[in-house]
Write a protein that holds these residues in place. Structure first.
Motif, PDB file in Angstrom:
ATOM      1  N   ALA A  76       0.996  -1.177  -0.146  1.00 42.16           N
ATOM      2  CA  ALA A  76       0.206   0.029   0.147  1.00 42.16           C
ATOM      3  C   ALA A  76       0.979   1.243  -0.005  1.00 42.16           C
ATOM      4  N   ASP A  77       2.339   1.234   0.302  1.00 48.11           N
ATOM      5  CA  ASP A  77       2.683   1.803   0.837  1.00 48.11           C
ATOM      6  C   ASP A  77       2.322   3.473   0.553  1.00 48.11           C
ATOM      7  N   CYS A  78       1.470   3.644   1.848  1.00 45.59           N
ATOM      8  CA  CYS A  78       1.411   5.298   2.590  1.00 45.59           C
ATOM      9  C   CYS A  78       2.678   5.451   2.899  1.00 45.59           C
ATOM     10  N   ALA A  79       2.797   6.797   2.566  1.00 45.46           N
ATOM     11  CA  ALA A  79       3.760   7.305   2.661  1.00 45.46           C
ATOM     12  C   ALA A  79       4.052   8.189   4.415  1.00 45.46           C
ATOM     13  N   PHE A  80       3.251   7.609   5.311  1.00 47.12           N
ATOM     14  CA  PHE A  80       2.997   8.144   6.685  1.00 47.12           C
ATOM     15  C   PHE A  80       3.152   7.887   7.856  1.00 47.12           C
ATOM     16  N   CYS A  81       3.950   5.925   6.439  1.00 53.23           N
ATOM     17  CA  CYS A  81       4.080   4.286   7.864  1.00 53.23           C
ATOM     18  C   CYS A  81       5.362   4.396   7.131  1.00 53.23           C
ATOM     19  N   ASN A  82       5.376   3.362   8.879  1.00 51.65           N
ATOM     20  CA  ASN A  82       6.995   2.945   9.071  1.00 51.65           C
ATOM     21  C   ASN A  82       6.874   1.722   8.003  1.00 51.65           C
ATOM     22  N   PHE A  83       6.394   1.337   7.082  1.00 50.82           N
ATOM     23  CA  PHE A  83       6.031   0.025   6.515  1.00 50.82           C
ATOM     24  C   PHE A  83       5.761   0.123   4.730  1.00 50.82           C
ATOM     25  N   GLY A  84       5.926   1.173   4.763  1.00 53.65           N
ATOM     26  CA  GLY A  84       6.194   1.346   3.176  1.00 53.65           C
ATOM     27  C   GLY A  84       6.602   1.041   2.911  1.00 53.65           C
ATOM     28  N   GLN A  85       6.678  -0.423   1.198  1.00 53.90           N
ATOM     29  CA  GLN A  85       7.870  -0.034   1.371  1.00 53.90           C
ATOM     30  C   GLN A  85       9.113   0.518   0.064  1.00 53.90           C
ATOM     31  N   PHE A 120      -2.897  -6.239  11.148  1.00 50.25           N
ATOM     32  CA  PHE A 120      -1.472  -6.668  10.128  1.00 50.25           C
ATOM     33  C   PHE A 120      -1.823  -5.489   8.664  1.00 50.25           C
ATOM     34  N   MET A 121      -0.649  -6.166   8.553  1.00 48.47           N
ATOM     35  CA  MET A 121      -0.917  -5.910   6.633  1.00 48.47           C
ATOM     36  C   MET A 121      -1.853  -5.583   5.502  1.00 48.47           C
ATOM     37  N   HIS A 122      -1.907  -4.445   4.225  1.00 43.38           N
ATOM     38  CA  HIS A 122      -2.471  -4.406   3.566  1.00 43.38           C
ATOM     39  C   HIS A 122      -2.824  -5.723   2.862  1.00 43.38           C
ATOM     40  N   THR A 123      -1.898  -5.934   2.412  1.00 42.79           N
ATOM     41  CA  THR A 123      -1.879  -8.537   1.758  1.00 42.79           C
ATOM     42  C   THR A 123      -1.524  -8.143   3.208  1.00 42.79           C
ATOM     43  N   LEU A 173     -11.844   5.056   4.837  1.00 43.77           N
ATOM     44  CA  LEU A 173     -11.154   5.970   3.883  1.00 43.77           C
ATOM     45  C   LEU A 173      -9.876   6.469   4.200  1.00 43.77           C
ATOM     46  N   ARG A 174      -9.164   6.789   4.069  1.00 40.70           N
ATOM     47  CA  ARG A 174      -7.688   8.059   4.623  1.00 40.70           C
ATOM     48  C   ARG A 174      -7.917   9.570   4.402  1.00 40.70           C
ATOM     49  N   LEU A 175      -7.579   9.994   5.114  1.00 38.02           N
ATOM     50  CA  LEU A 175      -7.299  11.742   4.542  1.00 38.02           C
ATOM     51  C   LEU A 175      -5.681  11.231   2.484  1.00 38.02           C
TER      52      LEU A 175
END
Ligand code: SF4
Length: 345
Positions: A76-85, A120-123, A173-175
């Motif tokens: 999902a690569d959310c730009a605010f998250c620690n786990f974005g790929q 969990f993560m997105h997938t 449904l995130r900002l």
């Protein structure tokens, strides 16, 4: 200066209407969000929201616990998250059965939690998720619900999770969805509709709020939660996680966050399914402005570089109880109509 003249006639009319249990309109909510967070009008707003919340929930609060189950570079690569790929630097990890059992036992012994959220993560590997759910359901008594926080779900998966003992799902449904993440907004809405269709409690949140988000964006997100009748609504500011792509945009402060809690509290007037209003991460200002719920956290955490957030920025169950007590709550709701428990420090 007359103390009450600090309030404009427009703000006064909206607050009076809200105190009579009539939800403000979209334009009225926008007016409240545009007040100076440091001015007296916002103080009145937060005070009115606290009073509305107290009328609704009394002195009952909700204590939740979230455990991060696994971490890997998340698509999902959310730009605010620690786990974005794109920015992932953590170790790939999965919680052990022993560590999960220890957290479940902590929940039992320390008493008071309404639900255990499994993050969990997105997938996800669905059979692994079901195994974690089954282990948790077996470990916990029936006064503690299980809630899933994961990526978008198929309808059949939501049904299977419910059959395995899950009672609710956290979905947002995130900002900035689709811009700061790789997920399309329609996928989020479909999952929300599906999880509601199978009868799961829908926990959601106005998040992750950053300084760049407009009042219109914030209100749209809050009103969507009201329209789809969430079980819980909440407010969460975006944390500047070091190394995350959005860290440079900064963070809103706790007074602005509390103002949004107050506006959300007014917006949710009349929403029959609403059980509680949460503030993430726990803070006294949010809890004094309409919120009555906070979370303790364990395991990995998208807002924390610590491998186990209990050693990092998380609040423990006891920390949360003390904070709820400090703003005047005296009891903790229990799932499925079990008798509320007193807050014991
Ligand atoms: S917030 Fe969730 S979905 Fe987004 S990158 Fe992080 S773990 Fe993945």
């Amino acid at each position: 200066m007359n103390f009450f003249s600090a309030l404009s006639s427009q703000t006064q009319a909206i607050l009076e209407k809200s105190l009579c249990n009539i939800p403000p309109s979209r334009s009225e909510l926008l007016h409240l969000l545009s007040l100076d967070p440091y001015g007296m009008e916002s103080d009145f707003l937060r005070s009115a929201a606290k009073s509305i919340s107290r009328k609704r929930f009394g002195t009952k609060s909700m204590l939740l616990c979230q455990t991060g189950i696994e971490s890997f570079p998340c698509s999902a690569d959310c730009a605010f998250c620690n786990f974005g790929q794109s920015t992932f630097t953590q170790e790939v990890s999965r919680i052990s059965n022993d560590a999960l059992l220890l957290i479940n036992n902590t929940l039992i012994h320390q008493k008071g939690a309404y639900a255990h959220f499994l993050l969990f993560m997105h997938t996800f590997d669905f059979s692994f998720m079901l195994d974690i759910v089954e282990r948790t359901r077996k470990a916990l008594p029936s006064n503690i619900d299980i809630v899933i926080n994961c990526g978008d779900l198929e309808l059949t998966q939501a049904q299977e999770l419910k059959s395995a003992g899950v009672s609710g799902a956290y979905h947002v449904l995130r900002l900035g969805e689709g811009k700061d993440t790789t997920i399309q907004p329609e996928e989020r809405i479909k999952s929300i509709a599906d999880l509601k269709k199978v009868g799961l409690d829908w926990y959601t949140c106005c998040e992750p709020i950053g300084p760049e988000h407009t009042n219109e964006e914030i209100i749209d997100q809050i009103l969507l939660s009201s329209e789809y009748e969430c079980f819980q609504n909440a407010v969460m500011r975006r944390i500047c996680v070091p190394g995350s792509a959005l860290a440079s945009r900064g963070q809103i402060d706790l007074l602005r966050s509390a103002q949004i809690v107050a506006v959300l509290t007014l917006a949710m007037i009349g929403n029959k399914e609403l059980s509680s209003i949460a503030i993430h991460e726990p803070d006294l200002l949010g809890l004094s402005s309409g919120a009555n719920c906070i979370y303790a956290e364990f395991g990995i955490n998208p807002r924390d570089l610590a491998t186990d957030t209990s050693d990092g920025r998380a609040y423990s169950l006891q920390d949360c109880k003390a904070m709820l007590h400090d703003v005047g709550y005296d009891s903790l709701m229990q799932a499925h109509g079990y008798t509320d428990l007193p807050i014991i420090l």
